[in-house]
Write a protein that holds these residues in place. Structure first.
Motif, PDB file in Angstrom:
ATOM      1  N   UNK A 181     -34.058 -30.970 -28.139  1.00 42.73           N
ATOM      2  CA  UNK A 181     -33.804 -32.340 -27.672  1.00 42.73           C
ATOM      3  C   UNK A 181     -34.861 -32.783 -26.669  1.00 42.73           C
ATOM      4  N   UNK A 182     -35.241 -31.893 -25.744  1.00 42.51           N
ATOM      5  CA  UNK A 182     -36.260 -32.249 -24.755  1.00 42.51           C
ATOM      6  C   UNK A 182     -37.614 -32.506 -25.419  1.00 42.51           C
ATOM      7  N   UNK A 183     -37.977 -31.679 -26.386  1.00 44.22           N
ATOM      8  CA  UNK A 183     -39.252 -31.887 -27.081  1.00 44.22           C
ATOM      9  C   UNK A 183     -39.223 -33.194 -27.863  1.00 44.22           C
ATOM     10  N   UNK A 184     -38.116 -33.458 -28.505  1.00 43.45           N
ATOM     11  CA  UNK A 184     -37.980 -34.694 -29.281  1.00 43.45           C
ATOM     12  C   UNK A 184     -38.076 -35.922 -28.373  1.00 43.45           C
ATOM     13  N   UNK A 185     -37.592 -35.802 -27.137  1.00 40.13           N
ATOM     14  CA  UNK A 185     -37.651 -36.913 -26.178  1.00 40.13           C
ATOM     15  C   UNK A 185     -38.958 -36.902 -25.378  1.00 40.13           C
ATOM     16  N   UNK A 234     -36.855 -24.572 -19.796  1.00 40.99           N
ATOM     17  CA  UNK A 234     -35.816 -23.882 -20.564  1.00 40.99           C
ATOM     18  C   UNK A 234     -36.410 -22.755 -21.411  1.00 40.99           C
ATOM     19  N   UNK A 235     -37.568 -23.012 -22.018  1.00 41.94           N
ATOM     20  CA  UNK A 235     -38.205 -21.974 -22.830  1.00 41.94           C
ATOM     21  C   UNK A 235     -38.599 -20.779 -21.962  1.00 41.94           C
ATOM     22  N   UNK A 236     -39.081 -21.042 -20.763  1.00 43.23           N
ATOM     23  CA  UNK A 236     -39.428 -19.961 -19.836  1.00 43.23           C
ATOM     24  C   UNK A 236     -38.189 -19.159 -19.459  1.00 43.23           C
ATOM     25  N   UNK A 237     -37.075 -19.853 -19.244  1.00 44.82           N
ATOM     26  CA  UNK A 237     -35.825 -19.143 -18.942  1.00 44.82           C
ATOM     27  C   UNK A 237     -35.403 -18.276 -20.128  1.00 44.82           C
ATOM     28  N   UNK A 238     -35.587 -18.767 -21.345  1.00 47.37           N
ATOM     29  CA  UNK A 238     -35.236 -17.980 -22.534  1.00 47.37           C
ATOM     30  C   UNK A 238     -36.137 -16.754 -22.661  1.00 47.37           C
ATOM     31  N   UNK A 239     -37.414 -16.899 -22.368  1.00 41.14           N
ATOM     32  CA  UNK A 239     -38.334 -15.756 -22.417  1.00 41.14           C
ATOM     33  C   UNK A 239     -37.957 -14.736 -21.348  1.00 41.14           C
ATOM     34  N   UNK A 288     -28.808 -23.748 -25.460  1.00 40.66           N
ATOM     35  CA  UNK A 288     -30.148 -23.894 -24.893  1.00 40.66           C
ATOM     36  C   UNK A 288     -31.201 -24.158 -25.975  1.00 40.66           C
ATOM     37  N   UNK A 289     -31.119 -23.454 -27.094  1.00 37.29           N
ATOM     38  CA  UNK A 289     -32.142 -23.657 -28.127  1.00 37.29           C
ATOM     39  C   UNK A 289     -32.134 -25.090 -28.652  1.00 37.29           C
ATOM     40  N   UNK A 290     -30.980 -25.680 -28.795  1.00 35.42           N
ATOM     41  CA  UNK A 290     -30.888 -27.072 -29.241  1.00 35.42           C
ATOM     42  C   UNK A 290     -31.305 -28.006 -28.111  1.00 35.42           C
TER      43      UNK A 290
END
Length: 166
Positions: free
Chosen positions: A121-125, A134-139, A115-117
């Motif tokens: 990838x999403x930010x880079x795209x 995904x970040x919200x799910x990680x939090x 998930x962290x990678x």
């Protein structure tokens, strides 16, 4: 990582033992993550052992308990909350790790992508919506893990207070 290349000593040794190369593999990723998370695992276990009262060990010794029996039947059960905390912290730290994952595991779809990678990838795209989800799910995951950890520690504290009263 270069130490485990197939051409080097460790890589040659692993291949003669029938173990696949560790870099850019899931097993290599798991091993590297475990090593990287060791401080988060060792600290709670060490604190659990240090919290064991010497009088408890002395009482076991006066009852003719061998050192091995004392360790198995007194120390390990008393340190159980430390093992639980260590497992939770080590797992949570490993899930959110980025650097070790990218360096050892790479970003191989359906094999070493985590998930962290994937957030990277999403930010880079420029797919910020997916990255934010995904970040919200990680939090949320971190919140659940920490809540569980604090509940375990509170239960341990309550049990030790009750044990001291008895």
């Amino acid at each position: 990582m270069a130490f485990f290349r197939p051409e080097d000593l460790a890589g040659t040794l692993l291949s003669t033992l029938g173990i696949p190369p560790l870099p850019f593999s899931f097993s290599g990723l798991v091993i590297a993550s475990m090593i990287y998370s060791l401080p988060f695992v060792v600290q709670p276990i060490q604190n659990a052992f240090l919290a064991i009262n010497d009088k408890t060990l002395e009482a076991a010794a006066t009852l003719r308990s061998s050192p091995w029996d004392c360790f198995l039947y007194v120390v390990l059960p008393l340190a159980k909350p430390g093992y639980i905390s260590a497992a939770i912290l080590g797992f949570a730290h490993t899930v959110g790790e980025f650097g070790v994952v990218l360096m050892i595991g790479g970003n191989i779809p359906k094999e070493t992508r985590v998930i962290s990678v994937q957030i990277y990838d999403h930010v880079e795209a420029l797919a910020y919506e997916q990255a934010h989800s995904l970040a919200l799910m990680m939090v949320a995951f971190a919140f659940v893990v920490l809540t569980f950890l604090y509940a375990v520690q509170k239960r341990q504290k309550n049990e030790s207070v009750i044990g001291n009263i008895l």
